[in-house]
Design a protein around this motif. Structure first.
Motif, mmCIF file in Angstrom:
data_model
loop_
_atom_site.group_PDB
_atom_site.id
_atom_site.type_symbol
_atom_site.label_atom_id
_atom_site.label_comp_id
_atom_site.label_asym_id
_atom_site.label_seq_id
_atom_site.Cartn_x
_atom_site.Cartn_y
_atom_site.Cartn_z
ATOM 1 N N THR A 98 0.866 -1.185 0.000
ATOM 2 C CA THR A 98 0.000 0.000 0.000
ATOM 3 C C THR A 98 0.903 1.236 0.000
ATOM 4 O O THR A 98 2.062 1.164 0.406
ATOM 5 C CB THR A 98 -0.913 0.065 1.247
ATOM 6 N N PRO A 99 0.359 2.376 -0.415
ATOM 7 C CA PRO A 99 1.163 3.593 -0.433
ATOM 8 C C PRO A 99 1.154 4.350 0.900
ATOM 9 O O PRO A 99 1.579 5.506 0.952
ATOM 10 C CB PRO A 99 0.480 4.420 -1.525
ATOM 11 N N LEU A 100 0.686 3.730 1.975
ATOM 12 C CA LEU A 100 0.521 4.449 3.245
ATOM 13 C C LEU A 100 1.804 5.100 3.740
ATOM 14 O O LEU A 100 1.787 6.267 4.139
ATOM 15 C CB LEU A 100 -0.058 3.518 4.316
ATOM 16 N N ASP A 101 2.908 4.371 3.739
ATOM 17 C CA ASP A 101 4.176 4.944 4.224
ATOM 18 C C ASP A 101 4.611 6.128 3.362
ATOM 19 O O ASP A 101 5.084 7.144 3.871
ATOM 20 C CB ASP A 101 5.285 3.896 4.245
ATOM 21 N N TYR A 111 -5.169 13.384 -2.750
ATOM 22 C CA TYR A 111 -4.976 11.964 -3.049
ATOM 23 C C TYR A 111 -6.188 11.504 -3.844
ATOM 24 O O TYR A 111 -7.324 11.729 -3.429
ATOM 25 C CB TYR A 111 -4.836 11.142 -1.761
ATOM 26 N N VAL A 112 -5.961 10.905 -5.013
ATOM 27 C CA VAL A 112 -7.070 10.461 -5.848
ATOM 28 C C VAL A 112 -6.980 8.974 -6.161
ATOM 29 O O VAL A 112 -5.894 8.402 -6.240
ATOM 30 C CB VAL A 112 -7.155 11.259 -7.173
ATOM 31 N N LYS A 113 -8.162 8.378 -6.304
ATOM 32 C CA LYS A 113 -8.306 6.987 -6.735
ATOM 33 C C LYS A 113 -9.429 6.940 -7.758
ATOM 34 O O LYS A 113 -10.191 7.889 -7.912
ATOM 35 C CB LYS A 113 -8.654 6.068 -5.553
ATOM 36 N N LEU A 123 -8.411 2.608 2.375
ATOM 37 C CA LEU A 123 -7.442 2.397 3.449
ATOM 38 C C LEU A 123 -6.665 3.684 3.745
ATOM 39 O O LEU A 123 -6.305 3.966 4.879
ATOM 40 C CB LEU A 123 -6.479 1.276 3.031
ATOM 41 N N GLU A 124 -6.434 4.495 2.724
ATOM 42 C CA GLU A 124 -5.647 5.718 2.847
ATOM 43 C C GLU A 124 -6.433 6.893 3.424
ATOM 44 O O GLU A 124 -5.844 7.882 3.863
ATOM 45 C CB GLU A 124 -5.100 6.117 1.466
ATOM 46 N N VAL A 128 -4.784 10.418 5.171
ATOM 47 C CA VAL A 128 -4.788 11.660 4.394
ATOM 48 C C VAL A 128 -5.667 12.704 5.086
ATOM 49 O O VAL A 128 -5.289 13.874 5.187
ATOM 50 C CB VAL A 128 -5.237 11.400 2.941
ATOM 51 N N SER A 129 -6.813 12.291 5.593
ATOM 52 C CA SER A 129 -7.700 13.215 6.309
ATOM 53 C C SER A 129 -7.038 13.751 7.568
ATOM 54 O O SER A 129 -7.180 14.937 7.891
ATOM 55 C CB SER A 129 -9.008 12.520 6.671
ATOM 56 N N ALA A 130 -6.303 12.897 8.271
ATOM 57 C CA ALA A 130 -5.670 13.295 9.530
ATOM 58 C C ALA A 130 -4.626 14.391 9.313
ATOM 59 O O ALA A 130 -4.469 15.273 10.158
ATOM 60 C CB ALA A 130 -5.030 12.089 10.210
#
Length: 153
Positions: A98-101, A111-113, A123-124, A128-130
């Motif tokens: 995942t791109p979390l890190d 951030y777009v999907k 999951l992201e 991203v909101s935080a």
């Protein structure tokens, strides 16, 4: 500087763009079999800001996510094809599943999907909101799925 950035190069570039009041749009994926759905999606993603940074799953990550027969093309080949598109400004490769890190490190403002996702189910989304970023799900292009194309072939 190459348009395939290391994490540190991507961070420096994103920080420089932010200081210039430019908006970085971040997206990610395997992009193993590029098709018109991807092209449309990437054009739409680029229109959400001033710079599209595409995080590309490494070969090992694609193999873990898609199975031992994938990727069909190396990360270098996939990056070269993606960078040939006008919409993609730069690529950064990540080894994780995942791109979390990478999102935590870069903290892009957008951030777009693709439209086959729901924003709050991503999951992201919490990460991203935080940090105050915006998460968007773009259009869904019916009939364009790499897996379904591979199955048909």
């Amino acid at each position: 500087m190459s348009k395939v950035y290391t994490w540190d190069e991507a961070k420096l570039y994103c920080d420089r763009l932010a200081k210039s009041s430019k908006k970085v749009v971040f997206s990610n994926g395997c992009f193993d079999v590029l098709h018109v759905g991807h092209v449309r999606y990437l054009n739409e993603a680029r229109a959400c800001g001033d710079f599209l940074l595409l995080a590309l799953n490494s070969d090992g990550s694609v193999k873990r996510l898609k199975g031992n027969s994938r990727p069909f093309f190396s990360v270098e080949d996939r990056a070269e094809v993606l960078l040939a598109l006008r919409s993609v400004d730069a690529v950064v490769v990540f080894e994780q599943d995942t791109p979390l890190d990478l999102l935590e490190y870069l903290r892009p403002p957008v951030y777009v999907k693709g439209g086959d996702y729901e924003v709050q189910s991503l999951l992201e989304y919490p990460l991203v909101s935080a940090y105050g970023g915006e998460v968007r799900c773009l259009s869904f292009y019916e009939g364009y799925s790499s897996s379904s194309i591979i199955d048909r072939v």
